[in-house]
Design a protein around this motif. Structure first.
Motif, short mmCIF file in Angstrom:
data_model
loop_
_atom_site.label_atom_id
_atom_site.label_comp_id
_atom_site.label_asym_id
_atom_site.label_seq_id
_atom_site.Cartn_x
_atom_site.Cartn_y
_atom_site.Cartn_z
N ALA A 69 0.84 -1.27 0.02
CA ALA A 69 0.09 0.06 -0.08
C ALA A 69 0.96 1.29 0.08
CB ALA A 69 -0.85 -0.03 1.35
N THR A 70 2.26 1.06 0.03
CA THR A 70 2.90 2.33 0.46
C THR A 70 3.15 2.73 -1.08
OG1 THR A 70 5.20 3.05 1.10
CG2 THR A 70 4.75 0.72 0.64
N PRO A 71 3.61 4.09 -1.16
CA PRO A 71 4.05 4.41 -2.61
C PRO A 71 5.58 3.78 -2.86
CG PRO A 71 4.26 6.10 -1.16
CD PRO A 71 3.35 5.17 -0.44
N LEU A 72 6.34 3.29 -2.07
CA LEU A 72 7.62 2.90 -1.92
C LEU A 72 7.70 1.57 -2.67
CD1 LEU A 72 9.31 3.65 1.30
CD2 LEU A 72 9.22 4.94 -0.62
N TRP A 73 6.33 0.66 -3.06
CA TRP A 73 6.06 -0.24 -3.53
C TRP A 73 5.75 -0.26 -5.00
CZ3 TRP A 73 6.97 -5.20 -2.76
CH2 TRP A 73 6.26 -6.59 -3.56
N LEU A 74 5.58 1.06 -5.33
CA LEU A 74 5.03 1.30 -6.84
C LEU A 74 6.00 0.44 -7.89
CD1 LEU A 74 3.52 4.73 -6.53
CD2 LEU A 74 2.28 2.62 -6.72
#
Length: 606
Positions: free
Chosen positions: A218-223
């Motif tokens: 769910a974090t933008p770091l996973w995008l």
């Protein structure tokens, strides 16, 4: 133009050019010296030093080789940067400006401006483990911090090959150390009194929730791991995804969770009650420095405050005239409520709002040749902001210095009921063209200048140009609808109010509620938005001043040039004169426009 009048104007203008014009030999016209190789080597060396010290800029500028690391914020690294700034100031002092070419002299002045401002701020802190620029004492606020920077880097970094992903994983592995170093800086701030106002920090811990929660996807770091390019093999995708799950779940998210607990349980309770930057250990001198840094002009806060009040009165009169033209028969607050709630001003889907922005962009693009003698080549795109950015304002992300990544206008399509259509024309002109994208892209494509000149940023110049670009909408055929015209005036009013409330908060003892009321009552923004804006001004003293101060300066320079040149005034050439040295302190911009006027007066009529 009368020849004697032209000669008198030229003589007066030449007096103001002594700081930048090349010295002339008696009886001969001035001849610009050749570029100084040693000085330009210093500039290129220092650009590389700054990228190495702050590798995030390497990613944002598209400079390869820095996507695997983060800034070292240890006390030793901060002290090294403080000492280095002083050393480079001394090194630049050994170059005699009178012997330099015009552009070398400008470059030297810009470098000294930035370094001197850094050194002046460093002096407030002594041996404390923070300093000027990106070593500041407030590494986390509603406006900045790892919760925003790391998400931005995840979108700006290159993800074309498996090696790119390896670099990103290494950067993610450095996040716990970054958070530890930022916490140490904040603890030093607690001990020394360099603390933000509590009232403006209350919502900050919630910004870390997604980074500290158990769902790493769910974090933008996973995008970057949600979508791989075709050139990354299936085996590499599996390996890299598993590595990302490990580093995020075992190191990054636990580090964020610990940092969030520190914010909530230790830092916020210790934050100060006072709002004013002039109440910090640096006193009024600290706020004065921030005013100078963000406006690049020698202005007194009280002078700015009074200018703001005059602009508020002028713009309010224009807003009342627009309301009258609609036939609306009620009070100003009632009209504000009408345009905030009437369904005709809102889109039902994100796609519809994006399409409307793209239509505005096409119309703006078509008008640019009428306003500029030369345009940049770098394209820009329009895309939706990510959902995790919430109610953040529409904004612009610059392209890469080498042109390999386009610029992007990022439109907020979250909470559509808070995004009225009447604000869209002025927003696009500000953020894209002829505003931030055109100015940044033009600077990046300039040749014959040191690299730092193509990347440097000054709030007064950059935001001043973008606000001036909003005013060009009238000449570009926008704001024909009275509601869009009201939206443009509301946007300008917001920037005028900033002059009043920023100085009011930090120099004149205003309360938070007083500032929110003033902004909401005069600008037409929703009270919730006004509160968020005021919190921004509280934690970012002086920054909000650059917009209106810069716009007023550019408008004054345009009026000066038109009065001096008469029929010779060419708006297209004037705009390029403003842009074609890259970003400048407003003091230097004024000298450069004076020089341009002098050259135009000497040139043959076109």
């Amino acid at each position: 133009m009368n020849p004697s009048r032209a000669a008198a104007i030229l003589a007066a203008l030449m007096v103001s050019l002594t700081a930048l014009a090349a010295p002339a030999t008696a009886g001969a016209p001035a001849k610009d010296p050749l570029p100084n190789k040693a000085l330009n080597a210093l500039f290129e060396r220092e650009f590389k030093v700054q990228i190495a010290e702050h590798p995030e800029f390497g990613t944002l500028f598209g400079v390869p080789g820095f996507d695997d690391r983060l800034t070292d914020l240890s006390p030793q690294a901060v002290a090294r940067r403080k000492a280095h700034a002083k050393a480079v100031i001394a090194e630049l002092g050994r170059f005699d400006p009178k012997s330099l070419s015009t552009q070398d002299r400008i470059s030297r002045e810009l470098a000294l401006e930035s370094l001197t401002m850094r050194a002046r701020e460093d002096a407030f802190y002594g041996d404390l483990p923070f300093g000027g620029d990106d070593d500041g004492w407030m590494p986390v606020s509603s406006m900045n911090g790892p919760q925003q920077l790391l998400a931005l880097l995840a979108r700006a970094a290159s993800f074309r090959t498996a090696a790119d992903y390896e670099h990103y994983l290494k950067r993610l592995g450095a996040v716990p150390l970054l958070l530890e170093q930022e916490r140490a800086q904040m603890q030093a701030g607690m001990r020394s009194g360099w603390m933000p106002p509590r009232a403006a920090m209350l919502l900050v811990p919630d910004m870390f929730t997604v980074f500290a929660a158990g769902d790493i996807t769910a974090t933008p770091l996973w995008l970057p791991f949600a979508h791989f390019p075709d050139d990354v093999s299936a085996a590499d995708r599996t390996r890299l995804t598993e590595a990302a799950r490990r580093v995020l779940s075992e190191r990054v998210h636990p580090a964020f969770a610990e940092f969030k607990r520190f914010l909530e349980g230790t830092y916020l309770p210790a934050s100060r009650d006072d709002l004013a930057a002039s109440k910090l250990p640096g006193g009024a001198a600290y706020y004065a420095l921030k005013v100078r840094e963000n406006t690049t002009l020698p202005l007194d806060p009280l002078e700015i405050h009074e200018t703001g009040k005059r602009e508020v009165a002028r713009i309010r009169k224009a807003m009342d005239e627009v309301i009258a033209s609609t036939g609306f028969k009620a009070t100003f607050p009632e009209f504000l409520e009408f345009i905030r709630t009437d369904p005709r001003f809102f889109f039902k889907t994100p796609e519809a709002r994006l399409m409307a922005y793209r239509d505005i962009a096409k119309r703006a693009d078509a008008e640019l040749p009428k306003l500029f003698a030369e345009l940049p080549r770098l394209p820009y795109g329009i895309r939706a902001m990510e959902a995790y950015e919430g109610d953040n304002s529409d904004h612009y992300t610059p392209g890469a210095l080498d042109g390999t990544r386009a610029g992007f206008f990022e439109a907020n399509v979250n909470n559509l009921e808070k995004r009225p259509s009447h604000e869209m024309e002025s927003t696009l002109l500000h953020e894209a063209v002829p505003g931030h994208h055109l100015q940044n892209a033009r600077a990046q494509e300039l040749t014959g200048l040191p690299t730092f000149r193509r990347a440097v940023w000054y709030v007064g110049y950059g935001e001043g140009w973008a606000l001036y670009s909003e005013s060009l909408g009238y000449e570009m055929g926008f704001y024909k609808d009275p509601y869009s015209r009201f939206g443009a005036l509301s946007a300008e009013m917001l920037r005028a109010c900033r002059l009043v409330v920023d100085t009011g908060l930090h120099s004149l003892g205003w309360t938070r509620d007083q500032a929110i009321r003033y902004l909401a009552d005069n600008s037409g923004v929703h009270p919730d938005y006004a509160a968020a804006e005021i919190d921004r001004y509280i934690v970012w003293p002086g920054q909000a001043l650059g917009y209106k101060v810069g716009e007023l300066k550019i408008k004054a320079l345009r009026a000066k040039a038109k009065a001096a040149l008469g029929d010779r005034f060419d708006l297209r050439r004037f705009h390029n004169a403003v842009l074609d040295d890259g970003a400048l302190p407003l003091t230097v911009l004024e000298a450069r426009i004076d020089e341009w006027i002098a050259r135009e007066l000497l040139s043959k009529p076109r």
